[in-house]
Design a protein around this motif. Structure first.
Motif, short mmCIF file in Angstrom:
data_model
loop_
_atom_site.label_atom_id
_atom_site.label_comp_id
_atom_site.label_asym_id
_atom_site.label_seq_id
_atom_site.Cartn_x
_atom_site.Cartn_y
_atom_site.Cartn_z
N SER A 1 28.33 -22.87 -25.03
CA SER A 1 27.75 -23.82 -25.97
C SER A 1 26.28 -24.01 -25.65
CB SER A 1 28.48 -25.16 -25.88
OG SER A 1 28.25 -25.76 -24.62
N VAL A 2 25.55 -24.68 -26.54
CA VAL A 2 24.11 -24.87 -26.36
C VAL A 2 23.80 -25.49 -25.00
CG1 VAL A 2 22.22 -26.36 -27.12
CG2 VAL A 2 23.36 -24.88 -28.76
N ARG A 3 24.46 -26.57 -24.66
CA ARG A 3 24.13 -27.24 -23.40
C ARG A 3 24.46 -26.36 -22.20
NH1 ARG A 3 26.35 -33.40 -24.37
NH2 ARG A 3 25.66 -33.61 -26.53
N SER A 4 25.53 -25.60 -22.29
CA SER A 4 25.88 -24.69 -21.20
C SER A 4 24.81 -23.62 -21.02
CB SER A 4 27.24 -24.04 -21.47
OG SER A 4 28.26 -25.00 -21.51
N LEU A 5 24.28 -23.10 -22.12
CA LEU A 5 23.21 -22.11 -22.03
C LEU A 5 21.98 -22.69 -21.36
CD1 LEU A 5 23.49 -20.50 -25.59
CD2 LEU A 5 24.28 -19.51 -23.43
N VAL A 6 21.65 -23.95 -21.69
CA VAL A 6 20.50 -24.61 -21.09
C VAL A 6 20.72 -24.85 -19.60
CG1 VAL A 6 19.18 -26.77 -21.08
CG2 VAL A 6 19.76 -25.68 -23.26
N GLU A 7 21.88 -25.36 -19.26
CA GLU A 7 22.16 -25.68 -17.85
C GLU A 7 22.21 -24.42 -16.99
OE1 GLU A 7 24.59 -29.89 -18.10
OE2 GLU A 7 25.73 -28.02 -18.38
N ARG A 8 22.66 -23.31 -17.57
CA ARG A 8 22.74 -22.06 -16.83
C ARG A 8 21.37 -21.61 -16.34
NH1 ARG A 8 25.97 -17.28 -19.63
NH2 ARG A 8 27.32 -19.09 -19.92
N MET A 9 20.32 -21.96 -17.09
CA MET A 9 18.96 -21.58 -16.72
C MET A 9 18.27 -22.63 -15.85
SD MET A 9 18.30 -18.54 -17.96
CE MET A 9 20.00 -18.06 -17.63
N ASN A 10 18.99 -23.67 -15.44
CA ASN A 10 18.45 -24.70 -14.55
C ASN A 10 17.27 -25.43 -15.20
OD1 ASN A 10 18.39 -26.26 -12.22
ND2 ASN A 10 17.17 -24.78 -11.06
N VAL A 11 17.41 -25.76 -16.49
CA VAL A 11 16.36 -26.47 -17.22
C VAL A 11 16.55 -27.97 -17.02
CG1 VAL A 11 15.25 -26.79 -19.45
CG2 VAL A 11 16.38 -24.62 -18.93
N LYS A 12 15.51 -28.64 -16.57
CA LYS A 12 15.59 -30.08 -16.27
C LYS A 12 15.01 -30.94 -17.39
CE LYS A 12 17.56 -29.42 -12.37
NZ LYS A 12 19.02 -29.70 -12.27
N VAL A 13 14.02 -30.43 -18.12
CA VAL A 13 13.41 -31.19 -19.22
C VAL A 13 13.14 -30.22 -20.37
CG1 VAL A 13 11.47 -32.60 -20.01
CG2 VAL A 13 12.30 -32.83 -17.67
N ILE A 14 13.52 -30.64 -21.58
CA ILE A 14 13.14 -29.95 -22.81
C ILE A 14 12.37 -30.94 -23.66
CG2 ILE A 14 13.99 -29.04 -25.02
CD1 ILE A 14 16.34 -27.83 -23.52
N CYS A 15 11.18 -30.53 -24.10
CA CYS A 15 10.39 -31.36 -25.00
C CYS A 15 10.33 -30.66 -26.36
CB CYS A 15 8.99 -31.56 -24.43
SG CYS A 15 8.02 -32.72 -25.39
N THR A 16 10.99 -31.24 -27.34
CA THR A 16 11.03 -30.67 -28.68
C THR A 16 9.76 -31.01 -29.45
OG1 THR A 16 12.23 -32.59 -29.54
CG2 THR A 16 13.55 -30.75 -28.70
N THR A 17 9.65 -30.50 -30.66
CA THR A 17 8.48 -30.73 -31.51
C THR A 17 8.95 -31.45 -32.77
OG1 THR A 17 7.43 -28.74 -30.66
CG2 THR A 17 6.55 -29.64 -32.70
N ASP A 18 8.46 -32.67 -32.99
CA ASP A 18 9.04 -33.53 -34.02
C ASP A 18 7.95 -34.17 -34.88
OD1 ASP A 18 11.98 -33.63 -32.84
OD2 ASP A 18 10.60 -33.96 -31.18
#
Length: 468
Positions: free
Chosen positions: A141-158
């Motif tokens: 799932s999306v969150r699993s893909l993110v956690e697999r890469m050891n990502v601590k912060v994502i800043c989106t564009t809004d």
């Protein structure tokens, strides 16, 4: 064929580079402080139906390459099946050698799916089936893909009018990565763009304020900035052709806005004046709130009007522009520095001819108050590749302090793009390793290893004020 690109020492051309990467850089977490990932898909923990769904849909980098390889639009963005679109990409990839997509694509296949073969027409279906099968599993799932890469912060564009409902939901979610919004008010600045008047209505509704004057507009934007701040936003971003060397009083800005709200056209000079005036007002707010302001400069967008009509924006028909940059940056930064209201700033250029211009201009406005306050940002878009990254880091090294650089970001819409951080770190370590081998730097692995870790993660962690 076994893929050499995913090998352990890819891009690491010396013993020193290999030690720096494997012992210092490889395991550092990721702060992706600018990207275009959809927060709705993170909040819902979206799952993808197949490999095309996660890998090709919305990726205008790959679309552009397939068009160059003679693939019809129907087989790229049209009615062709997802499997057929993947086959078209697999048939294109062997012809993309020396394009960064060749490296990125094989890294992504390996790092997420364990595919270590070179992708081509002969194994297209086998790779598609293998990856699609994995995507149906819970840990894809999306969150699993993110956690697999050891990502601590994502800043989106809004956009300022966005409700940020998905960020609200994520604030309550059990997710190891903090997802925060980024404030992108370009539609409020580009007064001469189609749809500006309608956008003013939307902005007024979101801020619960009718916009009839320049003061009203500033108040509406301040209201939205405060709302974004309450949900963890600490960065703004502006995607502009250039910063203009114009002066404009609030009274003149009010006259120009009133003219546009009446449905009249504004002259190019009036548009530049208005943009400058509003940008200065926004930048003062960013400084007050201790945000970081980002400027992405130099893209000439939507050049192919036929594709724009059929597919809309972000369809792979943008290019490098040849805009003037130095005078506008100098005016804007001076206007803010003179009143001690210049926020932390990152400037990105798309034209490689501007590398040294950008690196020297930001250096003019460091004031000793914050380590690395003024940043020459990472190689962006068409420059986000081996040659472009090296040139950006060399310009920064020559004109400033690479050791204080806040490092890489993805600027991507794809949840498979995080290996770009690995790519950047390998290049960084290889550059330091080459200098050690040539005797240009002391062979102090511990000190240089610490610098590598700082550029990879620690500098960004200390620079941005993202909530814990």
């Amino acid at each position: 064929m076994k893929n050499p690109i995913v090998a352990e020492n890819f891009l690491l051309e010396s013993e020193a580079a290999r030690e720096l990467y494997h012992d210092y850089a490889a395991d550092m977490p990721i702060i992706d402080y600018h990207c275009h990932l959809p927060p709705a898909e993170i909040a819902s923990d979206h799952t993808f139906k197949n490999l095309t769904d996660v890998w090709l849909r919305g990726d205008h980098y790959k679309w552009r390459a397939m068009r160059a390889n003679g693939i019809s639009e129907d087989g790229i963005t049209g009615s062709a099946s997802d499997r057929e679109k993947h086959r078209n990409w697999a048939a294109t990839l062997p012809y993309a050698m020396r394009n960064p997509l060749y490296h990125w694509s094989h890294l992504e296949l390996d790092r997420y799916f364990g595919v270590t073969d070179l992708l081509g027409q002969d194994n297209a279906d086998a790779v598609y089936d293998r990856c699609t099968e994995q995507l149906q599993q819970e840990n894809f799932s999306v969150r699993s893909l993110v956690e697999r890469m050891n990502v601590k912060v994502i800043c989106t564009t809004d956009d300022p009018v966005d409700s940020l409902e998905h960020h609200q939901a994520l604030g309550q979610a059990n997710f190891s990565c903090r997802v925060v919004p980024g404030f992108r008010p370009d539609k409020a600045i580009m007064i001469d763009a189609d749809g500006f008047v309608n956008y003013m209505e939307k902005l007024g509704q979101s801020a619960d304020k009718e916009i009839g004057s320049f003061d009203d507009l500033c108040a509406a934007l301040r209201s939205r900035i405060d709302y974004f701040h309450s949900l963890g936003c600490r960065v703004s971003d502006h995607g502009l052709n250039e910063l203009f060397a114009e002066t404009c009083s609030p009274e003149e800005a009010d006259r120009i806005l009133s003219k546009r709200l009446r449905g009249e056209e504004v002259s190019p000079e009036e548009a530049r004046q208005f943009q400058t005036a509003l940008l200065i007002e926004l930048c003062r707010i960013y400084h007050e709130l201790e945000w970081t302001q980002q400027f992405h400069l130099g893209a000439l967008r939507n050049n192919n009007k036929r594709i724009l009509r059929n597919l809309g924006t972000d369809a792979g028909v943008d290019s490098i522009g040849d805009f003037s940059q130095a005078r506008g940056m100098s005016l804007l930064f001076n206007s803010l520095d003179n009143t001690d209201q210049l926020a932390k700033t990152i400037v990105y250029n798309l034209n490689p001819a501007d590398n040294e211009v950008m690196a020297t201009m930001v250096g003019n406005f460091n004031d000793g108050s914050i380590v690395g306050k003024m940043q020459y940002g990472s190689a962006w878009w068409f420059l986000d590749q081996l040659d472009g990254m090296e040139k950006q880091m060399n310009a920064l090294s020559n004109m400033g302090l690479l050791s204080r650089f806040v490092g890489m970001l993805t600027d991507s819409r794809s949840f498979l793009s995080f290996p770009r951080h690995e790519y950047f770190r390998r290049l960084l370590c290889n550059m330091f390793g080459q200098d050690i081998e040539r005797g240009l730097l002391p062979d102090d692995r511990q000190w240089i290893g610490q610098m590598v870790q700082d550029i990879s993660y620690n500098n960004a962690k200390n620079y941005f004020n993202f909530p814990a």
